[in-house]
Design a protein around this motif. Structure first.
Motif, PDB file in Angstrom:
ATOM      1  N   ALA A   1     -36.351  49.124 -17.591  1.00  0.00           N
ATOM      2  CA  ALA A   1     -36.999  47.892 -18.257  1.00  0.00           C
ATOM      3  C   ALA A   1     -36.666  46.808 -17.702  1.00  0.00           C
ATOM      4  O   ALA A   1     -37.368  45.853 -17.783  1.00  0.00           O
ATOM      5  CB  ALA A   1     -36.295  48.084 -19.537  1.00  0.00           C
ATOM      6  N   VAL A   2     -35.378  46.764 -16.922  1.00  0.00           N
ATOM      7  CA  VAL A   2     -35.109  45.416 -16.327  1.00  0.00           C
ATOM      8  C   VAL A   2     -34.893  45.102 -14.596  1.00  0.00           C
ATOM      9  O   VAL A   2     -35.460  44.152 -14.324  1.00  0.00           O
ATOM     10  CB  VAL A   2     -33.332  45.062 -16.904  1.00  0.00           C
ATOM     11  CG1 VAL A   2     -32.851  43.944 -16.108  1.00  0.00           C
ATOM     12  CG2 VAL A   2     -33.113  45.140 -17.878  1.00  0.00           C
ATOM     13  N   TYR A   3     -34.892  46.327 -13.941  1.00  0.00           N
ATOM     14  CA  TYR A   3     -35.039  46.091 -12.651  1.00  0.00           C
ATOM     15  C   TYR A   3     -36.094  47.013 -12.105  1.00  0.00           C
ATOM     16  O   TYR A   3     -36.296  47.140 -10.707  1.00  0.00           O
ATOM     17  CB  TYR A   3     -33.616  46.658 -12.008  1.00  0.00           C
ATOM     18  CG  TYR A   3     -32.539  45.832 -12.505  1.00  0.00           C
ATOM     19  CD1 TYR A   3     -32.348  44.730 -11.846  1.00  0.00           C
ATOM     20  CD2 TYR A   3     -31.745  46.188 -13.503  1.00  0.00           C
ATOM     21  CE1 TYR A   3     -31.055  43.849 -12.426  1.00  0.00           C
ATOM     22  CE2 TYR A   3     -30.633  45.435 -13.866  1.00  0.00           C
ATOM     23  CZ  TYR A   3     -30.419  44.282 -13.045  1.00  0.00           C
ATOM     24  OH  TYR A   3     -29.457  43.382 -13.891  1.00  0.00           O
ATOM     25  N   ALA A   4     -36.972  47.562 -12.891  1.00  0.00           N
ATOM     26  CA  ALA A   4     -38.256  48.307 -12.535  1.00  0.00           C
ATOM     27  C   ALA A   4     -38.136  49.665 -11.648  1.00  0.00           C
ATOM     28  O   ALA A   4     -38.519  49.539 -10.585  1.00  0.00           O
ATOM     29  CB  ALA A   4     -39.323  47.147 -12.001  1.00  0.00           C
ATOM     30  N   LEU A   5     -37.031  50.257 -11.998  1.00  0.00           N
ATOM     31  CA  LEU A   5     -36.771  51.481 -10.919  1.00  0.00           C
ATOM     32  C   LEU A   5     -37.889  52.336 -11.321  1.00  0.00           C
ATOM     33  O   LEU A   5     -38.156  52.657 -12.529  1.00  0.00           O
ATOM     34  CB  LEU A   5     -35.446  52.117 -11.137  1.00  0.00           C
ATOM     35  CG  LEU A   5     -34.415  51.297 -10.190  1.00  0.00           C
ATOM     36  CD1 LEU A   5     -34.184  50.093 -10.382  1.00  0.00           C
ATOM     37  CD2 LEU A   5     -33.181  52.021 -10.310  1.00  0.00           C
ATOM     38  N   LEU A   6     -38.095  53.391 -10.371  1.00  0.00           N
ATOM     39  CA  LEU A   6     -39.005  54.638 -10.706  1.00  0.00           C
ATOM     40  C   LEU A   6     -38.142  55.680 -11.003  1.00  0.00           C
ATOM     41  O   LEU A   6     -36.846  55.714 -11.001  1.00  0.00           O
ATOM     42  CB  LEU A   6     -39.585  54.783  -9.183  1.00  0.00           C
ATOM     43  CG  LEU A   6     -40.740  53.795  -8.640  1.00  0.00           C
ATOM     44  CD1 LEU A   6     -41.097  54.140  -7.410  1.00  0.00           C
ATOM     45  CD2 LEU A   6     -41.891  53.828  -9.565  1.00  0.00           C
ATOM     46  N   PRO A   7     -38.811  56.557 -12.022  1.00  0.00           N
ATOM     47  CA  PRO A   7     -38.031  57.789 -12.293  1.00  0.00           C
ATOM     48  C   PRO A   7     -37.312  58.578 -11.052  1.00  0.00           C
ATOM     49  O   PRO A   7     -36.179  58.939 -11.343  1.00  0.00           O
ATOM     50  CB  PRO A   7     -39.025  58.605 -13.073  1.00  0.00           C
ATOM     51  CG  PRO A   7     -39.982  57.741 -13.617  1.00  0.00           C
ATOM     52  CD  PRO A   7     -40.067  56.449 -12.606  1.00  0.00           C
ATOM     53  N   GLY A   8     -38.123  58.781 -10.189  1.00  0.00           N
ATOM     54  CA  GLY A   8     -37.624  59.487  -8.747  1.00  0.00           C
ATOM     55  C   GLY A   8     -36.235  58.782  -8.232  1.00  0.00           C
ATOM     56  O   GLY A   8     -35.442  59.332  -7.964  1.00  0.00           O
ATOM     57  N   GLN A   9     -36.315  57.348  -8.186  1.00  0.00           N
ATOM     58  CA  GLN A   9     -35.058  56.713  -7.995  1.00  0.00           C
ATOM     59  C   GLN A   9     -33.973  56.880  -8.806  1.00  0.00           C
ATOM     60  O   GLN A   9     -32.684  56.893  -8.291  1.00  0.00           O
ATOM     61  CB  GLN A   9     -35.575  55.086  -7.807  1.00  0.00           C
ATOM     62  CG  GLN A   9     -36.444  54.965  -6.813  1.00  0.00           C
ATOM     63  CD  GLN A   9     -36.867  53.427  -6.829  1.00  0.00           C
ATOM     64  OE1 GLN A   9     -36.638  52.636  -7.613  1.00  0.00           O
ATOM     65  NE2 GLN A   9     -37.251  52.864  -5.475  1.00  0.00           N
TER      66      GLN A   9
ATOM     67  N   ALA B   1     -41.886  55.781 -18.587  1.00  0.00           N
ATOM     68  CA  ALA B   1     -41.434  55.075 -17.804  1.00  0.00           C
ATOM     69  C   ALA B   1     -42.233  54.036 -16.822  1.00  0.00           C
ATOM     70  O   ALA B   1     -41.964  52.932 -16.407  1.00  0.00           O
ATOM     71  CB  ALA B   1     -40.390  55.947 -16.795  1.00  0.00           C
ATOM     72  N   GLY B   2     -43.370  54.528 -16.379  1.00  0.00           N
ATOM     73  CA  GLY B   2     -44.294  53.730 -15.688  1.00  0.00           C
ATOM     74  C   GLY B   2     -44.833  52.663 -16.110  1.00  0.00           C
ATOM     75  O   GLY B   2     -44.793  51.546 -15.876  1.00  0.00           O
ATOM     76  N   ARG B   3     -45.288  52.837 -17.613  1.00  0.00           N
ATOM     77  CA  ARG B   3     -45.690  51.531 -18.195  1.00  0.00           C
ATOM     78  C   ARG B   3     -44.590  50.722 -18.507  1.00  0.00           C
ATOM     79  O   ARG B   3     -44.821  49.342 -18.350  1.00  0.00           O
ATOM     80  CB  ARG B   3     -46.196  52.169 -19.631  1.00  0.00           C
ATOM     81  CG  ARG B   3     -47.433  53.062 -19.514  1.00  0.00           C
ATOM     82  CD  ARG B   3     -48.713  52.171 -19.182  1.00  0.00           C
ATOM     83  NE  ARG B   3     -49.238  51.046 -20.199  1.00  0.00           N
ATOM     84  CZ  ARG B   3     -49.098  49.914 -19.905  1.00  0.00           C
ATOM     85  NH1 ARG B   3     -48.599  49.407 -18.856  1.00  0.00           N
ATOM     86  NH2 ARG B   3     -49.534  49.054 -20.980  1.00  0.00           N
ATOM     87  N   LEU B   4     -43.385  51.075 -18.678  1.00  0.00           N
ATOM     88  CA  LEU B   4     -42.420  50.013 -18.902  1.00  0.00           C
ATOM     89  C   LEU B   4     -42.027  49.341 -17.570  1.00  0.00           C
ATOM     90  O   LEU B   4     -41.668  48.012 -17.663  1.00  0.00           O
ATOM     91  CB  LEU B   4     -40.980  50.833 -19.346  1.00  0.00           C
ATOM     92  CG  LEU B   4     -39.772  49.904 -19.842  1.00  0.00           C
ATOM     93  CD1 LEU B   4     -40.441  49.312 -21.158  1.00  0.00           C
ATOM     94  CD2 LEU B   4     -38.883  50.988 -20.234  1.00  0.00           C
TER      95      LEU B   4
ATOM     96  N   ASP C   1     -44.717  46.828 -16.964  1.00  0.00           N
ATOM     97  CA  ASP C   1     -44.377  45.604 -17.922  1.00  0.00           C
ATOM     98  C   ASP C   1     -43.483  44.544 -17.268  1.00  0.00           C
ATOM     99  O   ASP C   1     -43.785  43.334 -17.370  1.00  0.00           O
ATOM    100  CB  ASP C   1     -43.958  46.116 -19.265  1.00  0.00           C
ATOM    101  CG  ASP C   1     -43.856  44.917 -20.270  1.00  0.00           C
ATOM    102  OD1 ASP C   1     -44.833  44.264 -20.849  1.00  0.00           O
ATOM    103  OD2 ASP C   1     -42.445  44.835 -20.345  1.00  0.00           O
ATOM    104  N   ARG C   2     -42.532  45.179 -16.929  1.00  0.00           N
ATOM    105  CA  ARG C   2     -41.371  44.343 -16.233  1.00  0.00           C
ATOM    106  C   ARG C   2     -41.773  43.365 -15.055  1.00  0.00           C
ATOM    107  O   ARG C   2     -41.511  42.477 -15.081  1.00  0.00           O
ATOM    108  CB  ARG C   2     -40.270  45.049 -16.020  1.00  0.00           C
ATOM    109  CG  ARG C   2     -38.850  44.481 -15.276  1.00  0.00           C
ATOM    110  CD  ARG C   2     -38.382  43.513 -16.115  1.00  0.00           C
ATOM    111  NE  ARG C   2     -37.186  42.524 -15.590  1.00  0.00           N
ATOM    112  CZ  ARG C   2     -37.498  41.399 -15.036  1.00  0.00           C
ATOM    113  NH1 ARG C   2     -39.005  40.758 -15.080  1.00  0.00           N
ATOM    114  NH2 ARG C   2     -36.481  40.589 -14.372  1.00  0.00           N
ATOM    115  N   ILE C   3     -42.641  44.163 -14.140  1.00  0.00           N
ATOM    116  CA  ILE C   3     -43.012  43.406 -13.120  1.00  0.00           C
ATOM    117  C   ILE C   3     -43.924  42.301 -13.580  1.00  0.00           C
ATOM    118  O   ILE C   3     -43.940  41.161 -12.972  1.00  0.00           O
ATOM    119  CB  ILE C   3     -43.556  44.455 -12.090  1.00  0.00           C
ATOM    120  CG1 ILE C   3     -42.568  45.539 -11.524  1.00  0.00           C
ATOM    121  CG2 ILE C   3     -44.004  43.651 -10.963  1.00  0.00           C
ATOM    122  CD1 ILE C   3     -43.128  46.372 -10.593  1.00  0.00           C
ATOM    123  N   VAL C   4     -44.963  42.567 -14.460  1.00  0.00           N
ATOM    124  CA  VAL C   4     -45.923  41.584 -14.798  1.00  0.00           C
ATOM    125  C   VAL C   4     -45.379  40.514 -15.303  1.00  0.00           C
ATOM    126  O   VAL C   4     -45.685  39.230 -15.232  1.00  0.00           O
ATOM    127  CB  VAL C   4     -47.047  42.392 -15.803  1.00  0.00           C
ATOM    128  CG1 VAL C   4     -47.933  41.396 -16.421  1.00  0.00           C
ATOM    129  CG2 VAL C   4     -47.780  43.612 -15.105  1.00  0.00           C
TER     130      VAL C   4
END
Length: 654
Positions: free
Chosen positions: A508-516, A604-607, A610-613
Motif C-alpha cells: 500500500a505504501v511502496y507499491a511492491l508486487l506480490p512476487g516481490q 494486491a494489484g489494485r492496491l 492506487d498508490r502509484i496513481v
C-alpha cells in the motif's frame, strides 16, 4: 485337575531354619546361580543376601509335589520375600516349571458377598461374574461388586454381553470376565492366555456362540499390571526382530540404476530391527527435533518414516529422496518433508533433481497432445522458453511457460482435428481464423502465445516461416484509476499479525508486487539505514527508503519471528510455520499473499495501482515515479497521463 484351590500359605525365614539340615535335590544348582547373580548385580551385603535367598530356595524346592522335579510358578507366591528373584535363579538352573494355562478365579483372601453387599464366608468362590458354582443365589465377589458399583455411577446397566451372551453389568459391551480374558490375550507375555478355550462355569447354561480369542482394542488398562505386560511384550517383540535382508552395502557398487521402490506392499506391523548406526540416527533425529523446539508427539510420523526407511535400507549409504517421498505418500500416518531436510543436513540424502510444478504441468500437457508432431513441437517450445534451445536465451518464469502452453493447447487440437499433421502446414489464415471469434484478454493471451510459439519453432529451424509474425490485434488499454478512500481507510486495523501488517504496508505504501514480497530476503532489509533492496532479474536492484512507521512494523515482525522460530535458517524475510522449519529455505507460496489480501478485501494489484496513481496526482514528473517505485519509462508516463489528462499534448505524450 484339582477341584479346590490350594489353601493360602506363606513361608518365612523361620520355616527355612527348620529344614536347613536337609539334603534337597537341586539346591546346589540354585545356590550356584545365586552366586553368579550376586556377582552380576554387584551386591554389597553379599553373604546376607545369598543366605536369605538360599533359605527361600530350600522352601520352594521342598514344597514340590512328590512326583515333580520342577518348582511350580504359582508356588513362588507362597514365599514372603524375594519371589521374583528366586524365580529367576530357579529358571536359570532349569528347575522352574512353565506357567500353566491361566484360569480366571476369584483372588485369594476375598470372600464373595450377597447382592446387598453382605459377606458370606460359606459362599467362597461362588461369583456370578467370574465363576458360577452350583448355587442359585446371586452373589458377587468384592472386586466385581466394586466394579458394578462404579459402572452404575457412570450410567451403566445390565444387558447381554457381546462375547459370552450373559446378562450382566457391561462396560463397552462386555462383562468383567470377558474384559479380563481379552486383556490377558492382548498382552500375553507369558503365553498363558486361554486361546481356543474358555474358563468354565457351572450350574448355568453354556454360553452359545462364545467369541473365543476375540481381541478388543483398549480393553487392557493403560496403567497397572497390563501396562507393564504391554511394555514387556513390546520389548520382547523388539528383541525377536531381525535386521532387514535388503540393507544397502557400502562395499557393493551399483551395477545399474534401480527403479523407484514400491512401498505399497510394506508390512508396517512387524518392522525389521535397526542396526546400531540406524538406531543412533533415529535417536539423533529425535534430539534434533527437540532442539528445534518442535513437539515430537506432533511429528511422530516423521520419526516413523525415518525408522521404516533406515530399518529396511540401513544408514550406511545415502537414501534416495524419491524413496522417502514414495514411502510418505503410501501411508497417511507418515511424513517425509522433515526427514528429507534432516538427511540433507547429515549428508545422507541422495537428492533427486528439482522439478518445478509449473514446468511439470506444461510437460504433461505437451505429452497429452494427440498428434506426435505437435507434441514434439510443444516440447521444443518449452525448451526454448527455459533457455535450453539451440541458441542461448534468458529463461522465462515457470508460470509464464505454463500459461503459454495452456493457451495454445485447444487450438493445436483443433488444427489436428481439421487434418493438419505438422506445424509447417500452419498459415497466416489459420492463425487469423483462430483469433477471429475471441475478444479482449482471451484474444490477446492466445495471440501472444502463438507468436512466441512460432517464433521459437522458426529459431529452432522446425518451420520455414512465422505465420503469426505480421498479425496484430487492436486492444483497449485500461487507464489506471484510484480506489475510493473509504475502502482504504483503516486497512491495517483489520489485521493483527505483524507479518500480515508489514506485507500490506509494503504494497500500500511502496507499491511492491506480490512476487516481490515472496522473494524478499532478510539480508535485503537494512533496519539500521532504513533501506529495503528489491532484486530484479536482468535489471539493476531497486532501493526503497522506509519510513518510521514501516520500520516499526518490520521490527515487530522480526521480533515475532525470532521468538517463534529462533533456530530458523530460512533466508527469506517472510516465512510461514512450514517454511520456517524447512532447512532447504523455500519461499512462501503466492497463495499465502493472495489469501492475505482476500481477507483484507482488496486485490494486491489494485492496491498497488492506487498508490502509484495517488503519487502521480501529486507530481507530474514520470522520473519521480521511476525513482520511487522502480517503474519503466513507459509505465511511469502512462500513470502521469492517467492522473493529468490535460498533459496529453505535452512533450511527454507518446
Amino acid at each position: 485337575m484339582g477341584l479346590f484351590p490350594t489353601p493360602a500359605r506363606q513361608f518365612a525365614r523361620t520355616h527355612a531354619a527348620r529344614i536347613s539340615d536337609r539334603n534337597i535335590s537341586g539346591f546346589d544348582a540354585v545356590s550356584e546361580q545365586l552366586q553368579q547373580m550376586a556377582d552380576e548385580r554387584q551386591v554389597r551385603a553379599r553373604t546376607m543376601w545369598i543366605w536369605r535367598l538360599e533359605g527361600f530356595a530350600r522352601l520352594a524346592l521342598a514344597a514340590r509335589d512328590p512326583d515333580q522335579h520342577l518348582v511350580a510358578t504359582e508356588a513362588l507366591k507362597d514365599l514372603l520375600y524375594n519371589g521374583p528373584i528366586l524365580g529367576q535363579a530357579l529358571d536359570r538352573a532349569g528347575l522352574l516349571a512353565p506357567p500353566p494355562p491361566r484360569r480366571v478365579v476369584p483372588p485369594r483372601g476375598t470372600g464373595p458377598t450377597r447382592q446387598g453387599g453382605q459377606r458370606d464366608p460359606e459362599l467362597r468362590g461362588q461369583c456370578t461374574h467370574r465363576l458360577a458354582w452350583a448355587n442359585d443365589r446371586r452373589v458377587l465377589c468384592v472386586p466385581c461388586a466394586s466394579w458394578c458399583s462404579e459402572m452404575r455411577k457412570r450410567g451403566g446397566h445390565e444387558a447381554e454381553c457381546d462375547r459370552c451372551h450373559r446378562t450382566l453389568m457391561l462396560s463397552a459391551g462386555i462383562c468383567r470376565l470377558c474384559r479380563i480374558i481379552v486383556a490377558e490375550t492382548e498382552v500375553d507375555t507369558a503365553q498363558i492366555a486361554m486361546k481356543n478355550g474358555e474358563q468354565l462355569w457351572f450350574a448355568r447354561p453354556h454360553a452359545a456362540g462364545l467369541a473365543v480369542g476375540r481381541l478388543l482394542p483398549g480393553t487392557a488398562a493403560l496403567q497397572g499390571r497390563f501396562a507393564l505386560k504391554r511394555r514387556l511384550a513390546r520389548a520382547r517383540a523388539e528383541t525377536a526382530r531381525r535386521p532387514s535382508e535388503y540393507l544397502l552395502d557400502p562395499a557393493q557398487l551399483e551395477l545399474f540404476p534401480t527403479p523407484p521402490r514400491d512401498w505399497t506392499r510394506l508390512d508396517t506391523s512387524s518392522p525389521p530391527a535397526l542396526t546400531p548406526t540406524a538406531a543412533n540416527l533415529v535417536a539423533d533425529f529425535t534430539a534434533y527435533m527437540r532442539g528445534r523446539g518442535w513437539n515430537t508427539d506432533s511429528f511422530s510420523g516423521s520419526v516413523r518414516t525415518l525408522r521404516i526407511a533406515t530399518g529396511h535400507l540401513g544408514a550406511d549409504l545415502p537414501i534416495r529422496e524419491s524413496d522417502i517421498r514414495a514411502l510418505a505418500s503410501t501411508f497417511a500416518n507418515l511424513q517425509g518433508a522433515r526427514v528429507i531436510n534432516y538427511l540433507r543436513l547429515r549428508g545422507l540424502l541422495n537428492a533427486q533433481p528439482p522439478s518445478d510444478p509449473c514446468i511439470a504441468r506444461a510437460r504433461h500437457h505437451a505429452t497429452a497432445i494427440t498428434h506426435p508432431a505437435f507434441a514434439a513441437a510443444v516440447h521444443t517450445f518449452i525448451d526454448v522458453l527455459l533457455g535450453q534451445g539451440g541458441t542461448t536465451s534468458r529463461a522465462c518464469s515457470p508460470k509464464t511457460v505454463e500459461n503459454y502452453v495452456a493457451a495454445i493447447l485447444d487450438i493445436l487440437e483443433a488444427w489436428t482435428a481439421d487434418g493438419l499433421t505438422d506445424p509447417r502446414e500452419i498459415t497466416k489464415k489459420h492463425v487469423e481464423d483462430a483469433l477471429a471469434p475471441l475478444r479482449g484478454d482471451e484474444a490477446r493471451r492466445l495471440h501472444t502465445a502463438l507468436r512466441s510459439f512460432f517464433r521459437a519453432l522458426k529459431r529452432e529451424r522446425l518451420t520455414f516461416r512465422d505465420p503469426a509474425r505480421s498479425i496484430s490485434l487492436t486492444s483497449n488499454r485500461t487507464v489506471p484509476t484510484a480506489l475510493p478512500s473509504d475502502r482504504i481507510a483503516g486497512l491495517l486495523d483489520r489485521l493483527d499479525a505483524p507479518r500480515d501488517r508489514l506485507m500490506v504496508a509494503l504494497v500500500a505504501v511502496y507499491a511492491l508486487l506480490p512476487g516481490q514480497l515472496v522473494h524478499l530476503r532478510r539480508t535485503d532489509l537494512d533496519r539500521s539505514k532504513g533501506r529495503l533492496r528489491l532484486r530484479r532479474a536482468g535489471r539493476m536492484d531497486h532501493v526503497i527508503y522506509l519510513d518510521a512507521f514501516t520500520l516499526r512494523l518490520a521490527t515487530a515482525w522480526e521480533v515475532q519471528r525470532y521468538w517463534r522460530w529462533p533456530d530458523s535458517s530460512n533466508p527469506h524475510l517472510f516465512v510461514t510455520r512450514n517454511t520456517a522449519v524447512d532447512d532447504s529455505g523455500p519461499p512462501i507460496s503466492a497463495g499465502v499473499v493472495q489469501q492475505l489480501f482476500q481477507r483484507v478485501g482488496l486485490p494486491a494489484g489494485r492496491l498497488r495501482v492506487d498508490r502509484i496513481v495517488d503519487e502521480a496526482r501529486h507530481t507530474a514528473d514520470p522520473v519521480r515515479l521511476m525513482d520511487l517505485f522502480g517503474l519503466s519509462n513507459l509505465s511511469a508516463t502512462r500513470y502521469v497521463l492517467s492522473a493529468h489528462p490535460d498533459k496529453n499534448d505535452g512533450p511527454i505524450a507518446p
